[in-house]
Design a protein around this motif. Structure first.
Motif, PDB file in Angstrom:
ATOM      1  N   LEU A  37      22.802  -7.145 -23.533  1.00 11.38           N
ATOM      2  CA  LEU A  37      21.746  -5.492 -22.671  1.00 11.38           C
ATOM      3  C   LEU A  37      21.475  -4.110 -23.676  1.00 11.38           C
ATOM      4  O   LEU A  37      20.682  -3.690 -24.381  1.00 11.38           O
ATOM      5  N   LEU A  38      22.771  -3.697 -23.003  1.00 13.82           N
ATOM      6  CA  LEU A  38      22.614  -2.031 -23.217  1.00 13.82           C
ATOM      7  C   LEU A  38      22.296  -2.050 -24.622  1.00 13.82           C
ATOM      8  O   LEU A  38      22.054  -0.841 -24.876  1.00 13.82           O
ATOM      9  N   ASN A  39      22.972  -2.649 -25.848  1.00 15.55           N
ATOM     10  CA  ASN A  39      22.805  -2.436 -26.337  1.00 15.55           C
ATOM     11  C   ASN A  39      21.699  -2.377 -27.275  1.00 15.55           C
ATOM     12  O   ASN A  39      20.698  -1.768 -27.819  1.00 15.55           O
ATOM     13  N   ASN A  40      20.205  -3.107 -27.128  1.00 15.32           N
ATOM     14  CA  ASN A  40      19.055  -3.218 -26.975  1.00 15.32           C
ATOM     15  C   ASN A  40      18.227  -2.179 -26.592  1.00 15.32           C
ATOM     16  O   ASN A  40      17.630  -2.284 -26.594  1.00 15.32           O
ATOM     17  N   GLU A  41      18.901  -2.287 -25.153  1.00 13.34           N
ATOM     18  CA  GLU A  41      18.142  -0.807 -23.950  1.00 13.34           C
ATOM     19  C   GLU A  41      18.870   0.753 -24.917  1.00 13.34           C
ATOM     20  O   GLU A  41      17.291   1.001 -25.008  1.00 13.34           O
ATOM     21  N   HIS A  42      20.009   0.583 -25.961  1.00 12.07           N
ATOM     22  CA  HIS A  42      20.126   1.907 -26.205  1.00 12.07           C
ATOM     23  C   HIS A  42      19.161   1.689 -27.690  1.00 12.07           C
ATOM     24  O   HIS A  42      18.922   2.888 -27.908  1.00 12.07           O
ATOM     25  N   ALA A  43      18.596   0.951 -28.074  1.00  5.67           N
ATOM     26  CA  ALA A  43      18.113   1.017 -29.344  1.00  5.67           C
ATOM     27  C   ALA A  43      16.971   0.928 -29.673  1.00  5.67           C
ATOM     28  O   ALA A  43      16.029   1.626 -29.783  1.00  5.67           O
ATOM     29  N   SER A  44      16.299   0.792 -27.945  1.00  8.46           N
ATOM     30  CA  SER A  44      14.811   0.819 -27.375  1.00  8.46           C
ATOM     31  C   SER A  44      14.152   2.428 -26.971  1.00  8.46           C
ATOM     32  O   SER A  44      13.368   2.232 -26.445  1.00  8.46           O
ATOM     33  N   ALA A  45      15.938   2.662 -26.314  1.00 13.37           N
ATOM     34  CA  ALA A  45      16.000   4.353 -25.278  1.00 13.37           C
ATOM     35  C   ALA A  45      14.740   5.330 -26.263  1.00 13.37           C
ATOM     36  O   ALA A  45      14.738   5.972 -25.576  1.00 13.37           O
ATOM     37  N   ALA A  46      15.763   4.807 -27.629  1.00 12.14           N
ATOM     38  CA  ALA A  46      15.012   6.374 -28.727  1.00 12.14           C
ATOM     39  C   ALA A  46      13.042   6.672 -28.684  1.00 12.14           C
ATOM     40  O   ALA A  46      12.928   7.807 -28.429  1.00 12.14           O
ATOM     41  N   TRP A  89       9.986  -8.643 -14.716  1.00 14.34           N
ATOM     42  CA  TRP A  89      11.577  -9.265 -13.841  1.00 14.34           C
ATOM     43  C   TRP A  89      11.548  -6.990 -13.743  1.00 14.34           C
ATOM     44  O   TRP A  89      10.660  -5.877 -14.110  1.00 14.34           O
ATOM     45  N   CYS A  90      12.643  -6.424 -13.007  1.00 17.93           N
ATOM     46  CA  CYS A  90      13.101  -5.786 -13.023  1.00 17.93           C
ATOM     47  C   CYS A  90      14.899  -5.552 -12.827  1.00 17.93           C
ATOM     48  O   CYS A  90      15.763  -6.808 -13.180  1.00 17.93           O
ATOM     49  N   GLN A  91      15.971  -4.390 -13.189  1.00 14.99           N
ATOM     50  CA  GLN A  91      17.163  -4.452 -13.662  1.00 14.99           C
ATOM     51  C   GLN A  91      18.140  -4.181 -12.397  1.00 14.99           C
ATOM     52  O   GLN A  91      17.972  -2.852 -11.958  1.00 14.99           O
ATOM     53  N   GLY A  92      18.759  -4.625 -11.949  1.00 10.97           N
ATOM     54  CA  GLY A  92      19.533  -4.399 -10.423  1.00 10.97           C
ATOM     55  C   GLY A  92      20.542  -3.490 -11.553  1.00 10.97           C
ATOM     56  O   GLY A  92      21.780  -4.393 -10.967  1.00 10.97           O
ATOM     57  N   PRO A 116      15.692 -11.124 -24.297  1.00  6.86           N
ATOM     58  CA  PRO A 116      17.114 -11.993 -26.000  1.00  6.86           C
ATOM     59  C   PRO A 116      18.753 -12.386 -24.358  1.00  6.86           C
ATOM     60  O   PRO A 116      19.229 -13.005 -25.108  1.00  6.86           O
ATOM     61  N   VAL A 117      19.080 -12.025 -23.600  1.00  4.07           N
ATOM     62  CA  VAL A 117      20.238 -12.232 -22.794  1.00  4.07           C
ATOM     63  C   VAL A 117      19.980 -14.166 -22.369  1.00  4.07           C
ATOM     64  O   VAL A 117      20.875 -14.123 -22.645  1.00  4.07           O
ATOM     65  N   LEU A 118      18.566 -14.191 -22.024  1.00  4.18           N
ATOM     66  CA  LEU A 118      18.126 -15.821 -21.378  1.00  4.18           C
ATOM     67  C   LEU A 118      18.427 -16.694 -23.321  1.00  4.18           C
ATOM     68  O   LEU A 118      19.346 -17.276 -23.149  1.00  4.18           O
ATOM     69  N   ASN A 119      17.373 -15.662 -24.242  1.00 13.78           N
ATOM     70  CA  ASN A 119      17.776 -16.635 -25.323  1.00 13.78           C
ATOM     71  C   ASN A 119      19.077 -16.775 -25.978  1.00 13.78           C
ATOM     72  O   ASN A 119      19.189 -18.062 -26.722  1.00 13.78           O
ATOM     73  N   HIS A 120      19.928 -16.156 -25.549  1.00 12.27           N
ATOM     74  CA  HIS A 120      21.374 -16.193 -26.671  1.00 12.27           C
ATOM     75  C   HIS A 120      23.033 -17.084 -25.605  1.00 12.27           C
ATOM     76  O   HIS A 120      23.586 -17.793 -25.691  1.00 12.27           O
ATOM     77  N   GLY A 143      29.956 -11.075 -16.612  1.00 10.12           N
ATOM     78  CA  GLY A 143      28.919 -10.254 -16.938  1.00 10.12           C
ATOM     79  C   GLY A 143      28.945  -9.118 -17.010  1.00 10.12           C
ATOM     80  O   GLY A 143      27.658  -8.324 -17.889  1.00 10.12           O
ATOM     81  N   TRP A 144      30.189  -8.547 -18.168  1.00  9.90           N
ATOM     82  CA  TRP A 144      30.272  -7.705 -18.394  1.00  9.90           C
ATOM     83  C   TRP A 144      29.897  -8.060 -20.386  1.00  9.90           C
ATOM     84  O   TRP A 144      29.305  -6.730 -20.623  1.00  9.90           O
ATOM     85  N   LYS A 145      30.586  -9.214 -20.712  1.00  8.06           N
ATOM     86  CA  LYS A 145      30.378  -9.233 -22.292  1.00  8.06           C
ATOM     87  C   LYS A 145      28.824  -9.619 -22.243  1.00  8.06           C
ATOM     88  O   LYS A 145      28.035  -8.866 -22.900  1.00  8.06           O
ATOM     89  N   LEU A 146      28.049 -10.152 -21.335  1.00 10.24           N
ATOM     90  CA  LEU A 146      26.605  -9.838 -21.151  1.00 10.24           C
ATOM     91  C   LEU A 146      25.791  -8.849 -21.139  1.00 10.24           C
ATOM     92  O   LEU A 146      24.541  -8.264 -21.829  1.00 10.24           O
ATOM     93  N   THR A 147      26.447  -6.975 -20.329  1.00  7.25           N
ATOM     94  CA  THR A 147      25.937  -6.344 -20.620  1.00  7.25           C
ATOM     95  C   THR A 147      25.619  -5.500 -21.223  1.00  7.25           C
ATOM     96  O   THR A 147      25.088  -4.570 -21.852  1.00  7.25           O
TER      97      THR A 147
END
Length: 399
Positions: free
Chosen positions: A239-248, A123-126, A98-102, A232-236
């Protein structure tokens, strides 16, 4: 949002079930709890999905995805989990994709999106570093301009599946002189680049999915910068909102709940079944109500994201907080409900929970207690519960 039941959902569910019956090879069935599938299985399944036009279930049709509604995506996840289908590369599908798409350039999209669809590039996340986990803005890995490249030096930790990944999306500090959030940039890095070292972190149950990742004068083309330098913080946050939504992890919650129901029907308790015990039935009913509430909240967060609501980030944190705490409640209750068998019992293929079996470090995933211990980390990874409460309080104060 509209909470009315989609009249087409049952038909879509049957479509997914029919696809799984016809296209899911028997050799790929049997995803293990809490663990991503092996690379070969993941890639094979991704290719099967892509050939069917389902290579990006969570993306809009505009970006080459299925364009499914929120309810359709939930049905797909539920049915794949129930069928034991292999996992997908969620780092690619739900985070960097999604980051790449946007935010990516056309060249970056042309280079990276097709291999995600085909399964050729994992991919992995650094993000996290020693001392910079939940406080991500304090990261110290540096990227200094050197001609047409960045020279990257630093360390990342808890890098899930870095030993299997082809590329890493990396947060680096490109400007140490400004406010810490403003000096961060988002880089895409080939894991085969000289200077990258991956060291395994073996958890107490014998699993290897975590790693330390070191960067020693790693040369990264400046063309691998996503967005502008310092964004980077804006992109983060995106991204993290997507991660939070899927973390459930709603499919996992449903699987645990169904496991409890199966146990309750089968396990003897006195002269009847465990389900006939009032205390057990009441506690199970309360947990089921919480799972249903999470299901509604998942739909609500997704709808808010689609509407670009400014409250979506806070709602994603609420979902992450409540969902991961519920994972812990369900896994603990499942072990507790098995009594003395909880530490060694594992469900058979038919869902029966009565068999005992010793587990070993070579077979660490067979017992239910192992998943309970794994879920202890759920309220830490992806941003601890304390951090999520801070985000919620700060965002809600603005409204």
């Amino acid at each position: 949002m509209d909470f009315r039941r989609d009249p087409n959902r049952d038909a879509f569910r049957e479509e997914v079930r029919a696809f799984l019956r016809e296209r899911l090879p028997a050799a790929l069935v049997g995803r293990k709890n809490g663990v991503r599938s092996e690379r070969a299985e993941l890639v094979q399944w991704q290719r099967i999905l892509n050939a069917h036009g389902w290579g990006a279930p969570y993306w809009s049709s505009e970006h080459g995805g299925t364009g499914w509604t929120v309810q359709q995506r939930l049905v797909f996840d539920e049915e794949c989990a129930a069928a034991g289908a292999p996992s997908q590369d969620n780092f690619a599908q739900k985070l960097v994709g999604p980051v790449l798409n946007h935010f990516a350039t056309p060249r970056q999209k042309a280079e990276h999106l097709p291999p995600i669809f085909s399964g050729e590039r994992l991919w992995c996340q650094g993000f996290s570093e020693p001392g910079s986990g939940s406080d991500l803005a304090s990261l110290r890995t540096q990227a200094v301009r050197d001609g047409g490249h960045y020279l990257v030096n630093g360390q990342k930790i808890w890098t899930s599946y870095a030993h299997q990944a082809d590329w890493i999306f990396l947060l680096v500090r490109t400007d140490p002189s400004v406010k810490k959030q403003a000096g961060i940039s988002f880089l895409l890095v080939d894991m085969k680049t000289p200077g990258i070292t991956v060291r395994p972190i073996i958890s107490i149950d014998g699993r290897h999915h975590l790693n330390e990742t070191f960067f020693d004068n790693v040369r990264v083309p400046m063309s691998n910068l996503v967005g502008a330098e310092g964004e980077g913080w804006k992109l983060t946050k995106f991204l993290l909102n997507n991660e939070h939504a899927s973390a459930a992890d709603l499919p996992t919650l449903l699987r645990m709940l169904n496991g409890l129901k199966s146990l309750a029907r089968r396990a003897p308790a006195g002269t009847g079944s465990l389900l006939e015990r009032h205390e057990f039935a009441l506690r199970l009913a309360r947990l089921e109500a919480e799972v249903r509430a999470i299901s509604v909240l998942v739909q609500r967060v997704a709808a808010m994201e689609a509407d670009h609501s400014p409250a979506a980030h806070a709602m994603g944190s609420i979902l992450k907080l409540r969902g991961t705490e519920l994972q812990q409640k369900l896994s603990e209750f499942l072990v507790e409900s098995l009594g003395d068998h909880g530490a060694v019992a594992c469900p058979a293929a038919d869902g029966h929970f009565g068999a005992e079996r010793e587990t070993s470090r070579q077979d660490p995933l067979g017992d239910i207690a192992s998943e309970m211990f794994y879920r202890r980390a759920a309220t830490i990874y992806g941003g601890s519960s304390e951090i999520q409460r801070g985000i919620i309080a700060k965002m809600m104060f603005q409204f």
